[in-house]
Design a protein around this motif. Structure first.
Motif, PDB file in Angstrom:
ATOM      1  N   GLU A 143      48.398  50.294  34.646  1.00 16.92           N
ATOM      2  CA  GLU A 143      48.345  50.112  33.199  1.00 16.92           C
ATOM      3  C   GLU A 143      48.109  48.664  32.793  1.00 16.92           C
ATOM      4  O   GLU A 143      47.693  48.395  31.661  1.00 16.92           O
ATOM      5  N   ASN A 144      48.362  47.721  33.697  1.00 18.28           N
ATOM      6  CA  ASN A 144      48.086  46.310  33.415  1.00 18.28           C
ATOM      7  C   ASN A 144      47.204  45.771  34.533  1.00 18.28           C
ATOM      8  O   ASN A 144      47.721  45.379  35.589  1.00 18.28           O
TER       9      ASN A 144
ATOM     10  N   ASP B 259      52.534  49.369  35.792  1.00 17.49           N
ATOM     11  CA  ASP B 259      51.640  48.216  35.639  1.00 17.49           C
ATOM     12  C   ASP B 259      51.109  47.738  36.983  1.00 17.49           C
ATOM     13  O   ASP B 259      50.007  47.187  37.067  1.00 17.49           O
TER      14      ASP B 259
END
Length: 500
Positions: free
Chosen positions: A86-87, A123
């Motif tokens: 997600e990051n 992430d």
């Protein structure tokens, strides 16, 4: 049936096999797969089929050898999925979500259990799911068992009420013959070592030099075997609810462990079932619950209650015992078991539980059976099982001898193609074990054997909790935080710890 529902059904079906789950070191006749980085094509990611999925989940297929002893021979497809980190700026790599079973689907794990992971972990990793070879979308197999042989109380070899195992041996021969007749060539190549080799092909297709993993239940053995065969390809490994790695017994040890696991866990059910104010209270004290349960099981052995729509269509003593074993996996199921007991005491039954669709169950049971029987050779002697069952029945009456009885592996027509993997302390120190103190399926005693085998490679978190699946399921906040911190940062406890 939609793909999402099919895979949910596969997860449920795998519990019917175990509820459960390579060469010594890496030196047997079948080689560990080569690096595969130069031989595995990049993945062609496309939207996944099915409803209810996270829209970010995408799917692809990895081609792998059916027989790693002949890697240029017939290829099979392994279905894989991912949700990207997600990051992107914090991305470390890929986290394999290894399902349990054996016979458990993992293709939708990124949309399911993967979303329970804290944001710091999501992430950091692409979340990677897959269906193991032979299962679901990965070149599925079936033994085409008779309907009655798909009953969980038949797949688990519960002896007759008098302790006889004659019927179990008959079922073992019938079901193993069905796999020989209908399973095709692939069923001979479904094993834990080959699943580990498939994982390394997935790693290579992902373009990753190393991978991290979160393996649950039988998936802990897969993760341990992968870490043994490909230690230089592992990054951060979490093994959750751990199988006994005994290289002489393998799956036989996992099933045998249920007798101790039920003994470890039953007192928690007894305590709950005797609490004042419990609307499903079974007894005035915890001490009364065990003899009450054993009496009811014996009564149902003698006089089963018809149960239309169930398989078998009666509530007998072994169905009750199997229901107990299933229920102890998750304390949230305690009320359902208590209601069944109260109904049976009145001579009635609740509505029959809904089973997965039969083709899905056939597939999951075939894969689970193949792993259990191909990983290690089982004794064929009826006398050996009779002796073991009699001893187990005397010492562990709640499980009535089932954990040491003859499954279909006692009549399996194929010899294992290689010796089981021996898990050792050779390799990087990057493994974290998490284990509930009271687990009916993978008891603490077996987990401690895996911990001992891994030596300096691992640390272990023992959680003061009840049920199967510790991390983000039936554990506690301390255990969850410890594992999440390791996955996100790489920082492990410096020594084995206890989470109260």
């Amino acid at each position: 049936m939609t793909k999402i529902k099919r895979n949910a059904a596969l997860l449920a079906a795998s519990a019917a096999v175990l509820s459960l789950t390579a060469p010594v070191a890496a030196t047997a006749s079948t080689p560990a797969a080569p690096d595969a980085a130069s031989t595995t094509a990049p993945l062609d990611w496309k939207p996944c089929e099915g409803s209810g999925l996270d829209p970010r989940q995408e799917c692809a297929t990895v081609e792998v050898p059916m027989d790693y002893a002949h890697p240029e021979g017939e290829q099979i497809g392994i279905a894989v999925s991912r949700i990207p980190a997600e990051n992107p700026d914090a991305r470390r790599g890929a986290l394999l979500l290894i399902p349990g079973g054996p016979g458990g689907s993992g293709i939708n794990n990124p949309s399911g259990k993967g979303q329970k992971l804290p944001r710091a972990v999501r992430d950091t990793y692409d979340l990677i799911g897959f269906d193991p070879r032979g299962l679901g979308r990965s070149s599925p197999v079936s033994c085409d068992f008779e309907h009655a042989d798909l009953a969980t109380s038949a797949l688990r070899p519960w002896p007759a009420a008098d302790g006889s195992i004659t019927g179990n041996m008959t079922v073992a021969r019938r079901t193993s013959d069905a796999c020989a007749r209908n399973g095709g060539e692939l069923i001979r190549h479904i094993s834990t070592a080959n699943q580990a080799r498939d994982l390394d092909r997935i790693r290579a297709a992902l373009g990753e030099r190393k991978v991290s993993a979160w393996g649950v239940s039988y998936g802990t053995y897969v993760g341990a075997v992968y870490s043994q065969l490909f230690p230089h390809r592992t990054d951060r490994i979490v093994l959750d609810s751990n199988d006994d790695p005994d290289p002489t017994r393998v799956s036989r040890a996992w099933i045998a462990g249920h007798e101790q696991g039920v003994e470890d866990t039953f007192p928690e059910f007894a305590k709950w079932a005797s609490e004042p104010g419990n609307p499903n209270r079974l007894a005035g004290t915890a001490a009364e619950v065990r003899p009450m349960f054993l009496r009811l099981a014996a009564e149902l052995d003698r006089a089963p209650i018809p149960w239309p729509g169930a398989n078998p269509e009666e509530l007998n003593g072994n169905v009750l015992r199997q229901t107990l074993l299933n229920t102890l996996h998750d304390p949230d199921g305690f009320p359902g078991l208590a209601k069944l007991i109260l109904a049976a005491q009145r001579g009635t039954v609740p509505p029959a539980p809904q089973a997965p669709p039969e083709p899905v169950l056939q597939n999951a049971v075939a894969v689970g059976s193949a792993v259990l029987c191909n990983d290690v050779e089982w004794p064929a002697s009826t006398a050996a099982y009779e002796k073991a069952v009699a001893e187990s029945r005397g010492k562990y009456p709640l499980t009535a001898g089932m954990p040491r009885n003859a499954m279909l592996c006692a009549a399996w027509p194929f010899r294992p193609k290689e010796a089981p993997v021996r898990i050792t302390d050779g390799g990087p120190s990057n493994i974290l074990l998490i284990q509930n103190e009271r687990d009916p399926a993978t008891p603490l005693a077996g987990a401690l054997k895996l911990r001992a085998a891994l030596g300096k490679r691992a640390t272990m978190v023992t959680v003061n909790s009840t049920g199967h699946d510790a991390y983000l399921a039936n554990g506690n906040a301390c255990g969850d935080q410890t594992v999440s911190h390791y996955l996100a940062t790489g920082e492990r406890p410096t020594r084995d710890t206890y989470c109260d």
